[in-house]
Motif scaffolding. Structure first.
Motif, PDB file in Angstrom:
ATOM      1  N   VAL A 169       4.597   4.399  -2.319  1.00 54.24           N
ATOM      2  CA  VAL A 169       5.154   3.803  -1.097  1.00 54.24           C
ATOM      3  C   VAL A 169       4.739   4.617   0.135  1.00 54.24           C
ATOM      4  CG1 VAL A 169       7.322   3.391   0.130  1.00 54.24           C
ATOM      5  CG2 VAL A 169       7.074   2.650  -2.236  1.00 54.24           C
ATOM      6  N   THR A 170       4.789   5.935   0.020  1.00 54.27           N
ATOM      7  CA  THR A 170       4.376   6.783   1.141  1.00 54.27           C
ATOM      8  C   THR A 170       2.908   6.572   1.456  1.00 54.27           C
ATOM      9  OG1 THR A 170       6.031   8.420   0.533  1.00 54.27           O
ATOM     10  CG2 THR A 170       4.243   9.166   1.947  1.00 54.27           C
ATOM     11  N   LEU A 205       1.006   3.932   0.763  1.00 54.67           N
ATOM     12  CA  LEU A 205       0.744   2.592   1.284  1.00 54.67           C
ATOM     13  C   LEU A 205       1.158   2.442   2.745  1.00 54.67           C
ATOM     14  CD1 LEU A 205       1.687   0.281  -1.709  1.00 54.67           C
ATOM     15  CD2 LEU A 205      -0.581   0.710  -0.755  1.00 54.67           C
ATOM     16  N   THR A 206       2.291   3.046   3.111  1.00 59.39           N
ATOM     17  CA  THR A 206       2.721   2.915   4.506  1.00 59.39           C
ATOM     18  C   THR A 206       1.804   3.671   5.462  1.00 59.39           C
ATOM     19  OG1 THR A 206       4.236   4.778   4.248  1.00 59.39           O
ATOM     20  CG2 THR A 206       5.138   2.559   3.925  1.00 59.39           C
ATOM     21  N   ARG A 207       1.037   4.600   4.957  1.00 56.36           N
ATOM     22  CA  ARG A 207       0.092   5.318   5.814  1.00 56.36           C
ATOM     23  C   ARG A 207      -1.294   4.680   5.804  1.00 56.36           C
ATOM     24  NH1 ARG A 207       2.254  10.975   6.484  1.00 56.36           N
ATOM     25  NH2 ARG A 207       4.293  10.804   5.539  1.00 56.36           N
ATOM     26  N   ILE A 265      -2.002   1.168   4.969  1.00 54.15           N
ATOM     27  CA  ILE A 265      -2.019  -0.241   5.386  1.00 54.15           C
ATOM     28  C   ILE A 265      -2.297  -0.415   6.885  1.00 54.15           C
ATOM     29  CG2 ILE A 265      -0.552  -2.293   5.644  1.00 54.15           C
ATOM     30  CD1 ILE A 265       0.500  -1.749   2.853  1.00 54.15           C
TER      31      ILE A 265
END
Length: 108
Positions: free
Chosen positions: A17-18, A20-22, A24
């Protein structure tokens, strides 16, 4: 006690999750063109973040009273602000701030 598999899945999930949020936003911004006014607005973000961190470290909160000034951080911020005005380089600013605070704490 939690099982090893559960802990491992939580660690891998949080990492994913960390990551992907950076990643995307970079993928999306390759395909789209941002307006110039928005890019100019985003150029102020590092300055605002550094200012917020500076003000947060400059004052000490006391519950029920006004905040007091942290003298060590105030003295260390003087050469830091001068280096910011002269160099306008974030690496130099951070290095001068760390060094000046280290010297003040060593001498005190």
């Amino acid at each position: 006690m939690l099982s090893f598999k559960f802990v491992l899945l939580v660690i891998v999930g949080c990492g994913l999750v960390t990551w992907l949020t950076r990643v995307i936003p970079f993928i999306l911004l390759k395909k789209f063109e941002l307006p110039i006014s928005f890019v100019e607005f985003l150029s102020f973000v590092p300055v605002v973040i550094m200012s917020a961190l500076w003000f947060n470290g400059l004052f000490v909160q006391h519950l029920g009273h006004l905040p007091s000034l942290n003298i060590e951080n105030l003295l260390a911020s003087i050469p830091t602000v001068i280096s910011a005005i002269i160099s306008k380089n974030l690496l130099v600013i951070v290095a001068v701030g760390i060094l000046s605070l280290a010297i003040i704490r060593f001498l005190a």
